[in-house]
Design a protein around this motif. Sequence first.
Motif, PDB file in Angstrom:
ATOM      1  N   GLU A 120       2.490   1.821  -3.277  1.00  0.00           N
ATOM      2  CA  GLU A 120       1.532   2.364  -4.235  1.00  0.00           C
ATOM      3  C   GLU A 120       1.347   3.873  -4.048  1.00  0.00           C
ATOM      4  O   GLU A 120       1.313   4.641  -5.016  1.00  0.00           O
ATOM      5  CB  GLU A 120       0.190   1.664  -4.015  1.00  0.00           C
ATOM      6  CG  GLU A 120      -0.413   1.089  -5.278  1.00  0.00           C
ATOM      7  CD  GLU A 120      -1.741   0.431  -5.004  1.00  0.00           C
ATOM      8  OE1 GLU A 120      -2.748   0.966  -5.453  1.00  0.00           O
ATOM      9  OE2 GLU A 120      -1.760  -0.617  -4.290  1.00  0.00           O
ATOM     10  N   MET A 121       1.226   4.255  -2.762  1.00  0.00           N
ATOM     11  CA  MET A 121       1.023   5.680  -2.466  1.00  0.00           C
ATOM     12  C   MET A 121       2.248   6.497  -2.884  1.00  0.00           C
ATOM     13  O   MET A 121       2.117   7.577  -3.433  1.00  0.00           O
ATOM     14  CB  MET A 121       0.719   5.868  -0.980  1.00  0.00           C
ATOM     15  CG  MET A 121      -0.712   5.503  -0.616  1.00  0.00           C
ATOM     16  SD  MET A 121      -1.279   6.322   0.858  1.00  0.00           S
ATOM     17  CE  MET A 121      -0.324   5.508   2.103  1.00  0.00           C
ATOM     18  N   CYS A 171      -4.241  -5.750  -0.883  1.00  0.00           N
ATOM     19  CA  CYS A 171      -5.153  -5.253  -1.910  1.00  0.00           C
ATOM     20  C   CYS A 171      -4.577  -4.000  -2.570  1.00  0.00           C
ATOM     21  O   CYS A 171      -4.011  -3.135  -1.909  1.00  0.00           O
ATOM     22  CB  CYS A 171      -6.489  -4.956  -1.237  1.00  0.00           C
ATOM     23  SG  CYS A 171      -7.585  -4.016  -2.256  1.00  0.00           S
ATOM     24  N   LEU A 221      -2.268   3.109   7.146  1.00  0.00           N
ATOM     25  CA  LEU A 221      -2.100   3.225   5.687  1.00  0.00           C
ATOM     26  C   LEU A 221      -3.388   3.704   5.033  1.00  0.00           C
ATOM     27  O   LEU A 221      -3.381   4.672   4.260  1.00  0.00           O
ATOM     28  CB  LEU A 221      -1.710   1.849   5.107  1.00  0.00           C
ATOM     29  CG  LEU A 221      -1.863   1.708   3.583  1.00  0.00           C
ATOM     30  CD1 LEU A 221      -0.645   2.287   2.866  1.00  0.00           C
ATOM     31  CD2 LEU A 221      -2.074   0.268   3.170  1.00  0.00           C
ATOM     32  N   ALA A 280      -5.571  11.442   1.940  1.00  0.00           N
ATOM     33  CA  ALA A 280      -4.825  12.050   0.823  1.00  0.00           C
ATOM     34  C   ALA A 280      -5.716  12.170  -0.405  1.00  0.00           C
ATOM     35  O   ALA A 280      -5.543  13.049  -1.232  1.00  0.00           O
ATOM     36  CB  ALA A 280      -3.604  11.210   0.511  1.00  0.00           C
ATOM     37  N   GLU A 340       2.379   6.910  -6.617  1.00  0.00           N
ATOM     38  CA  GLU A 340       1.367   7.769  -7.244  1.00  0.00           C
ATOM     39  C   GLU A 340       1.819   9.215  -7.180  1.00  0.00           C
ATOM     40  O   GLU A 340       1.973   9.794  -6.095  1.00  0.00           O
ATOM     41  CB  GLU A 340       0.012   7.576  -6.558  1.00  0.00           C
ATOM     42  CG  GLU A 340      -1.109   8.204  -7.370  1.00  0.00           C
ATOM     43  CD  GLU A 340      -2.486   7.938  -6.790  1.00  0.00           C
ATOM     44  OE1 GLU A 340      -2.679   6.875  -6.159  1.00  0.00           O
ATOM     45  OE2 GLU A 340      -3.363   8.815  -6.950  1.00  0.00           O
ATOM     46  N   LEU A 360       0.684  12.243  -4.587  1.00  0.00           N
ATOM     47  CA  LEU A 360      -0.136  11.842  -3.429  1.00  0.00           C
ATOM     48  C   LEU A 360       0.600  12.094  -2.110  1.00  0.00           C
ATOM     49  O   LEU A 360       0.039  12.664  -1.169  1.00  0.00           O
ATOM     50  CB  LEU A 360      -0.540  10.371  -3.542  1.00  0.00           C
ATOM     51  CG  LEU A 360      -1.655   9.919  -2.618  1.00  0.00           C
ATOM     52  CD1 LEU A 360      -2.981  10.583  -2.987  1.00  0.00           C
ATOM     53  CD2 LEU A 360      -1.823   8.418  -2.631  1.00  0.00           C
ATOM     54  N   LEU A 361       1.851  11.649  -2.031  1.00  0.00           N
ATOM     55  CA  LEU A 361       2.630  11.883  -0.816  1.00  0.00           C
ATOM     56  C   LEU A 361       3.865  12.724  -1.114  1.00  0.00           C
ATOM     57  O   LEU A 361       4.861  12.652  -0.412  1.00  0.00           O
ATOM     58  CB  LEU A 361       3.074  10.541  -0.200  1.00  0.00           C
ATOM     59  CG  LEU A 361       1.995   9.549   0.229  1.00  0.00           C
ATOM     60  CD1 LEU A 361       2.627   8.251   0.740  1.00  0.00           C
ATOM     61  CD2 LEU A 361       1.111  10.115   1.321  1.00  0.00           C
ATOM     62  N   LEU A 371      -4.532  -0.523  -3.765  1.00  0.00           N
ATOM     63  CA  LEU A 371      -5.292   0.626  -3.268  1.00  0.00           C
ATOM     64  C   LEU A 371      -6.166   1.242  -4.358  1.00  0.00           C
ATOM     65  O   LEU A 371      -7.264   1.710  -4.079  1.00  0.00           O
ATOM     66  CB  LEU A 371      -4.336   1.678  -2.691  1.00  0.00           C
ATOM     67  CG  LEU A 371      -3.583   1.256  -1.423  1.00  0.00           C
ATOM     68  CD1 LEU A 371      -2.667   2.381  -0.951  1.00  0.00           C
ATOM     69  CD2 LEU A 371      -4.545   0.879  -0.308  1.00  0.00           C
ATOM     70  N   GLY A 404       0.826  -1.215   0.000  1.00  0.00           N
ATOM     71  CA  GLY A 404       0.000   0.000   0.000  1.00  0.00           C
ATOM     72  C   GLY A 404       0.857   1.261   0.000  1.00  0.00           C
ATOM     73  O   GLY A 404       0.600   2.189  -0.782  1.00  0.00           O
ATOM     74  N   HIS A 405       1.877   1.255   0.844  1.00  0.00           N
ATOM     75  CA  HIS A 405       2.743   2.429   0.913  1.00  0.00           C
ATOM     76  C   HIS A 405       3.524   2.604  -0.378  1.00  0.00           C
ATOM     77  O   HIS A 405       3.731   3.735  -0.828  1.00  0.00           O
ATOM     78  CB  HIS A 405       3.684   2.341   2.124  1.00  0.00           C
ATOM     79  CG  HIS A 405       2.991   2.651   3.424  1.00  0.00           C
ATOM     80  ND1 HIS A 405       2.565   3.926   3.742  1.00  0.00           N
ATOM     81  CD2 HIS A 405       2.631   1.873   4.471  1.00  0.00           C
ATOM     82  CE1 HIS A 405       1.971   3.920   4.932  1.00  0.00           C
ATOM     83  NE2 HIS A 405       1.993   2.660   5.393  1.00  0.00           N
TER      84      HIS A 405
END
Lengths: 500, 121
Positions: free
Chosen positions: A290-291, B105, B15, B22, A294, A297-298, B107, A287-288
Amino acid sequence: MRIGLQIAIAASMFTVIMTAIGYVLLVQLNKADPIKMEELTKNITPIFSFGIFIFIVMAGTMTFLIHSITNPVKKLRDAADKIARGDLDVKIYPKGTGEVRDLAISFKTMVNTLRKSGDLQTTAAEKYKNLYETSPFLYRTITLDGLIAECNKSYAERLGYTVEEVIGTHYNKYTAPKDLKAMTDSFERWKLTGIAKDIEIWLKTRDGTTFPTLMTISNFYDEDGSVIGRNSIIRDISEIYEARKKLEKDALMELQLTEIKKMEKLKDEFVSMMTHELKTPLTPIMGHCEMLKESGLLGDLNQVQLDSINTIHENAHRLERLIGDAMLAQRLEIGQMNFDKQKFEVTKLMSEIHNDYSKIMKEKQIEFVNSTHGNLILWTDKNRIRQVIDNLIQNAVDFTPKNDGRIEIGARNEDGKIVFYVKDNGMGIPKEVQPIMFKKFYQVDASHRRKHKGTGLGLVICKGIVEGLGGGIWFESEPGKGTSFYFAIPEEVLWQNKLT
Amino acid sequence: MKILVVDDNNSITQLLSQFFKAKGHDCVTTNSGKKGLTLCLNNKFDAIILDLAMPDFTGADFLDSLNQTGKIENQKIVVMTALPLGDVKLGDHHHGICEVLSKPCNLGVLMKTLTSLTAVT
């Protein structure tokens, strides 16, 4: 001579009888009166003559009486002698009078009864002999010394001998070595108690093979009632023994199967737990990633940072697949794959898959085509179908050449089935290994595994899923030209589920 | 969109909270199934992301309790689980579960799922 003897007997008897009834003939002689003596002689003569007459009559009567009594009695005695010698073929005519006649009648009745009894005995003996000789049971007659005095054909033949060969030998010749002691014990016990019933003894045949039997003993007695031998009735229980052994084996197998199932369940629980525990931390890792990837986003990353994140993300993905494959392989092994069936649009699923992979395919410069047409609907486990297609696409990507790679996916309706396919123009599968493609842990080239980085479980899992959903999977491959994987899911499942 | 995340794993709740915020959404998280149920009963959420294998009060307990209150049909629940696919069935809790996603999963997929769920009212 004979009549003279009878007269003598009759005279004696007369004297005896007369004495017995008290008549005595007395003659008194007076020496002093000799004249009177002549008178006496003169007077006594008629008396004496009368006495002789009476005597003759009595003797005749007695002779007749004795003859009529002794003759039938003698005949009866002769008959009795014949019977004593075992000859029952005697003829008795009841003659005479009174008791003698009654005796003869009784004697005749007795002889008839004896004759009937003799006939019955003969029949019984014949029947017994017949039974002994033709019985499917094994019969042997043993003396107190343990020697076989007689045996039937079944016994001799089962042991591989002739009756003549068996007679006179010791019973232990036919006892299996392992049961020699048991047999001796049983024999000794029988000598003491006279009882032996359903004893399991293994016998040995001429060629040395052994077989199980059940022995029951009946005793032979002499006239004093002492045991002189035994007749063994032996049942060959080979078939029963085999059946029993099979039952025991089945029971043992069932027990083992239950144990194995228990172990499998534990193993499954363990693998489930491990999978769950390994997948959970992957969620925040991926997940991190992915963020971070992107844009905006971050906050933006520089190219080096982005490359690092990509590497982490890619490896996390690989790890996820490996964990998933191990779990599925375990489920397939114990036949406990769970399915969640639902109605879905195949066409839509294929479009989604096409969209999801287009980016990666573009990066890898692979031409990616979806050739699904029409409106296809299925009632099955959508996620599992997607899993199979993902697996096949992943394989195709790995085995497709770097340049000019082409992968085509699609689904079509064919004879009541939806046939899915994933075709590539890769290296193909060598003919010799094609038959074992769906075997566990198999990859075409072991060195390729390192490059492919798979578990070797992918196709096994695909096969398991497709078959679990009632379908079939196959492939067509030409080395150097490419491979096409197909799997078909029956449409009728849709209707069956609609009805229920 | 107001989203409730119920998961015993703190890294995951953090997360998702970070991600949804965000993306401009309102996100409430809890690491306890029981607290999640209370939050769910006292507040109106557009979507609930629910973990199943939680200690003490599991995702199944959460769904059962919600079912008993009769308010389950008003919820848009997405189950996110690391359990093998197929072990969780949509039908198990009737209309309770709208979607099952497996962990880890994507996101992007999660966001897309929530958007399509909340779009259908």
